[in-house]
Scaffold this motif. Structure first.
Motif, short mmCIF file in Angstrom:
data_model
loop_
_atom_site.label_atom_id
_atom_site.label_comp_id
_atom_site.label_asym_id
_atom_site.label_seq_id
_atom_site.Cartn_x
_atom_site.Cartn_y
_atom_site.Cartn_z
N MET A 79 1.60 -0.95 -0.34
CA MET A 79 0.17 0.00 0.26
C MET A 79 0.77 1.55 0.13
N ILE A 80 1.88 1.04 0.66
CA ILE A 80 2.82 2.48 0.39
C ILE A 80 3.66 2.36 -0.74
N ARG A 81 3.83 1.49 -0.83
CA ARG A 81 4.12 1.73 -2.58
C ARG A 81 3.53 2.36 -3.17
N VAL A 82 2.30 1.58 -3.38
CA VAL A 82 0.89 2.17 -4.59
C VAL A 82 1.06 3.69 -4.06
N ALA A 83 1.40 4.23 -3.01
CA ALA A 83 0.75 5.63 -2.52
C ALA A 83 1.71 7.08 -3.33
N LEU A 84 2.73 5.33 -2.99
CA LEU A 84 4.59 6.37 -3.32
C LEU A 84 4.88 6.15 -4.72
N SER A 87 4.50 1.37 -7.01
CA SER A 87 3.34 0.75 -8.06
C SER A 87 2.66 0.94 -8.76
N THR A 88 1.90 -0.05 -9.11
CA THR A 88 0.33 0.73 -10.26
C THR A 88 -0.54 -0.13 -9.53
N HIS A 89 -0.56 -0.96 -8.49
CA HIS A 89 -1.71 -1.43 -8.19
C HIS A 89 -1.56 -2.24 -6.70
N LEU A 90 -2.14 -2.87 -6.19
CA LEU A 90 -1.68 -3.77 -5.43
C LEU A 90 -1.79 -5.18 -5.58
N SER A 91 -0.89 -6.50 -5.56
CA SER A 91 -1.24 -7.43 -6.22
C SER A 91 -2.75 -8.33 -5.75
N ASN A 92 -3.40 -8.70 -6.61
CA ASN A 92 -4.47 -9.76 -6.63
C ASN A 92 -5.07 -10.63 -4.66
#
Length: 117
Positions: A79-84, A87-92
């Motif tokens: 979630m932190i990686r997506v916010a920064l 990463s483009t999305h959360l893992s399925n």
């Protein structure tokens, strides 16, 4: 109109930024306070004077584990990686994995409670 590129298409109030940390803080506080009062918990076995202390201890340990798991869910690295934008999305399997973890914890609690009655 839906924005599928991941770019924001609407601005919201700044208070929204504090929503997840607020939920985490309230959850943490509630579970910490609840852990001091094991009497009103729902137990899967009848509580007798012989198993009282053992059942209370099992329930308190499970609550501590679940508190840790909930905090990890709220602070998950992905979630932190997506916010920064790393990463483009959360893992399925993000939600599925944590649901399995929580239900596994509950299952182990039930097994131990029935075994130690």
């Amino acid at each position: 109109m839906s924005c599928k590129s991941g770019e924001p298409d609407l601005w919201g109030p700044k208070l929204t930024f504090w929503l997840i940390p607020g939920i985490g803080f309230i959850s943490y506080l509630a579970m910490t306070i609840t852990n001091f009062f094991p009497n009103p918990f729902n137990y899967p076995v009848p509580i007798t004077p012989e198993n009282l202390q053992n059942q209370y201890q099992i329930a308190r340990h499970v609550l501590l584990w679940m508190k840790t798991e909930v905090m990890v869910i709220l602070l998950w690295w992905e979630m932190i990686r997506v916010a920064l934008k790393q990463s483009t999305h959360l893992s399925n399997f993000y939600l599925l994995g944590f649901l399995v973890l929580l239900f596994l914890t509950i299952g182990l609690y039930l097994r131990q409670s029935y075994r130690d009655r």
